[in-house]
Design a protein around this motif. Structure first.
Motif: not given
Length: 698
Positions: A511-531
């Motif tokens: 299965r090949l995922a795709f997305h619009l520009p700048g809309e890829q999935q981002a995985i992060y923790g609850a207390n992680e800094d945005i940078e």
């Protein structure tokens, strides 16, 4: 306790395969791993688990099992009794005693689960010692205590009771000394005895440890300190849930875990004279960490898939998919769908008859096939024989001639009308119920895929309180009395434990995922800094943007669309990049997107047309001009003018339906193009009518 050289062994671990006399050589040499050499590999996971060699006891002990002396005969006749004398644990379960009435042979019936229980170190005041307590309490009279605990023995010489008693005492004394010298579990209990002899008031607990520190591949017998620990006072919290804690004098029985490595040696000390461990949990694989898993292949199923796919039993194969269904009434079922190459498609009834038979073979010309069909391929009587190649629903009707052949089942004559369609080659080779059908319409394929997504088996159970008359009118909570549970059968549990495939498919579909520009999935923790989130490599590089990067560096990649890419390249998840495929084959499937998603929908349309883009702008570029949106690019390519995309989809569906309809009709009905067109319009009209519409509106 036989010599290993007398039995068949495996290729990898050399463990005993045939430990019981009377098993035929054909059973011993039968392949169990799907290969043709006859190797056995389930015991050691094809060499991944390196088991230690079985330690042989001394000749005197082996003589009890294989000798021809009066003592050996007496020992074998009373073996169960002798084992119970020295057993640490007792067997538990709900035994049905009501069945043994009259003069019929004795029957042992156990309802529910079988388990082993271990008592306290010492018996209650005034009670006699039993099982493991015999190793600690009143050891001065240990031999007579063991002899008196259990029932009658089987006389070797019914006229010479003194001789039987002499043999009995001699064997018990010998087994006692042998276990004291060799069995480390016995030695641990003897240590407890010495502690109580020095201080009878000592509050002592025995902990039989469930987790070993050393690898069982290297150490055949663990040390005593690794097996048990003597604890004075409170045990504390540092206890594994599989550890066995034996208290001093509780008067109650404790159930021990079946996963404990000493589970079998505690119950059958004469089969484990050294107290060696049973197969432990999480045993390490050779040169593999404990977190790794090994998918172990089935036997008959894999061999059949290899015969169909690699050896082209039915012709050239494009794809194979199967799933395993676990029913509550017996062995698991495998539902297999084989997609044939266009050059090997079935086009007429003669092709069907070449691979599928629904008739009883001639008993004289092929007696083996006749017996296999009568044993595996007969169900209850069905409808009258039908000479047509398809029925009113379009399903094939297989040839069932009235040729006089029959099989007698339960005193009923069964003719060809009761035969389940089969393939002669598969039936002869695998000798099992293998139902073969021609899938001539998509409804047959949907039947298979329905099993893949149906979910696990469920069972609703009710708990009923036993009313012995103490409470004639108990309050019943109907909500708490019923539980909706997941049902796991023995077959399914075994299948999962050995990591057998439940879903299988060839070739692999990615299965090949795709997305619009700048809309890829981002995985992060609850207390992680945005940078930190934005700078993560895993978030910056997706499978889709990795396609762009690969197109920059590989000329072959520029000739492929996104859906074609897995045929030549492999996505390395750990490296977050595409690399050239070195072996195997895969098919790409781009995620489906509905038209309501606007730009994402139009991007998906372009991904099926554009080859080798290096960025999102390349996808929007048509004839050297960069369009503002993906929708504009679709219009400029002519993909949306006059609803071409929808028309292509409808034409493709109509074309496939016509092919399936022609195959279903076979040679029974020939239609010209105009008749086929009218038939297709009739089907469309019926579909529109079911949705409150009609062709007249178009």
């Amino acid at each position: 306790m036989a010599d290993l050289n007398e039995h068949a062994t495996t290729t990898h671990c050399q463990n005993v395969v045939d430990v019981f006399k009377g098993i035929s050589s054909a059973e011993v040499n039968r392949p169990s791993s799907g290969n043709e050499e006859g190797d056995f590999s389930l015991c050691c996971y094809n060499g991944k688990v390196e088991l230690p060699d079985v330690r042989q006891p001394d000749d005197t002990y082996l003589e009890l099992f294989h000798g021809d002396s009066s003592m050996s005969k007496y020992f074998l006749k009373n073996f169960r009794r002798f084992n119970s004398m020295f057993s640490f644990t007792s067997m538990g379960g709900k035994i049905d005693h009501s069945i043994n009435k009259g003069n019929a042979p004795y029957t042992f019936r156990l309802s529910g689960e079988n388990y082993h229980c271990l008592g306290s170190l010492l018996p209650l005041q005034g009670s006699k010692p039993q099982f493991s307590q015999l190793y600690i309490y009143d050891t001065e009279n240990e031999v007579s205590n063991r002899q008196g605990v259990f029932g009658k023995y089987i006389f070797l010489d019914i006229d010479n009771k003194a001789k039987n008693d002499e043999l009995e005492m001699h064997i018990i004394n010998y087994l006692k000394k042998m276990l004291d010298s060799n069995n480390h579990l016995v030695q641990v209990y003897r240590m407890v005895r010495y502690c109580f002899e020095e201080n009878p008031q000592l509050d002592l607990k025995l902990r039989i440890i469930g987790t070993r520190q050393h690898d069982g591949r290297q150490y055949n017998l663990p040390s005593s300190s690794e097996v048990a620990a003597l604890i004075v006072g409170d045990i504390g919290d540092a206890v594994d849930n599989r550890d066995i804690i034996v208290t001093k004098q509780s008067g109650s029985l404790k159930r021990i875990s079946e996963l404990h490595p000493s589970y079998t040696p505690l119950q059958y000390p004469l089969f484990h004279p050294f107290g060696e461990d049973n197969y432990p949990v999480n045993i390490l694989h050779k040169n593999v960490s404990s977190s790794s898993t090994t998918a172990h292949k089935k036997v008959k199923l894999d061999a059949m898939i290899k015969l169909v796919n690699d050896k082209s039993l039915f012709g050239k194969v494009q794809a194979v998919i199967y799933m395993i269904e676990f029913q509550k009434r017996g062995l698991p079922h495998s539902h297999i769908c084989i997609f044939m190459h266009p050059c090997s498609k079935i086009h007429n009834p003669q092709d069907v008859d070449k691979f599928i038979s629904a008739e009883i073979p001639n008993k004289d010309s092929d007696p083996d096939l006749y017996k296999l069909v009568s044993d595996h391929m007969i169900h209850g009587p069905c409808g009258d024989a039908n000479p047509k190649s398809v029925d009113s629903q379009g399903f094939p009707v297989y040839k069932r001639r009235d040729n006089g052949q029959y099989v007698v089942k339960s005193d009923i004559m069964m003719d060809n009308r009761t035969i389940v369609p089969y393939n002669m080659t598969l039936l002869k080779q695998f000798q099992a119920h293998i139902n073969i059908k021609w899938c001539n319409q998509d409804g047959s394929i949907k039947y298979l895929f329905r099993y893949i997504n149906k979910g696990p088996d469920q069972a609703t159970i009710s708990l009923v309180q036993n009313n012995n008359g103490d409470n004639p009118d108990p309050t019943l909570d109907e909500i708490k009395a019923f539980y909706d549970c997941r049902y796991v059968s023995v077959c399914k549990a075994t299948w999962r434990i050995f990591s057998f495939d439940v879903h299988y498919r060839i070739p692999f579909v990615m299965r090949l995922a795709f997305h619009l520009p700048g809309e890829q999935q981002a995985i992060y923790g609850a207390n992680e800094d945005i940078e930190d989130i934005l700078n993560k490599t895993t978030n910056a590089s997706s499978m889709f943007t990795g396609w762009f990067e690969c197109n920059k560096n590989h000329d072959i990649a520029k000739t492929l669309t996104y859906a074609e890419f897995p045929t030549k390249y492999v996505w390395k998840k750990q490296l977050r990049k595409w690399e050239p495929r070195l072996r195997g084959f895969a098919i790409g499937r781009v995620h489906a997107v509905p038209p309501a998603f606007d730009e994402a929908y139009y991007l998906r349309i372009l991904l099926n047309k554009v080859r080798g883009p290096e960025c999102f702008e390349d996808i929007r570029t048509v004839d050297g001009v960069v369009c503002e949106t993906f929708q504009d690019a679709c219009y400029k390519r002519g993909l949306l003018d006059n609803d071409n995309e929808y028309i292509e989809a409808i034409e493709e569906a109509i074309y496939l339906d016509l092919i399936l309809f022609r195959k279903a009709l076979g040679n029974c009905l020939i239609l010209n193009e105009e008749q086929l067109k009218n038939l297709a319009l009739l089907e469309i009209e019926n579909f529109l009518n079911s949705n409150n519409s009609s062709l007249r509106r178009y």
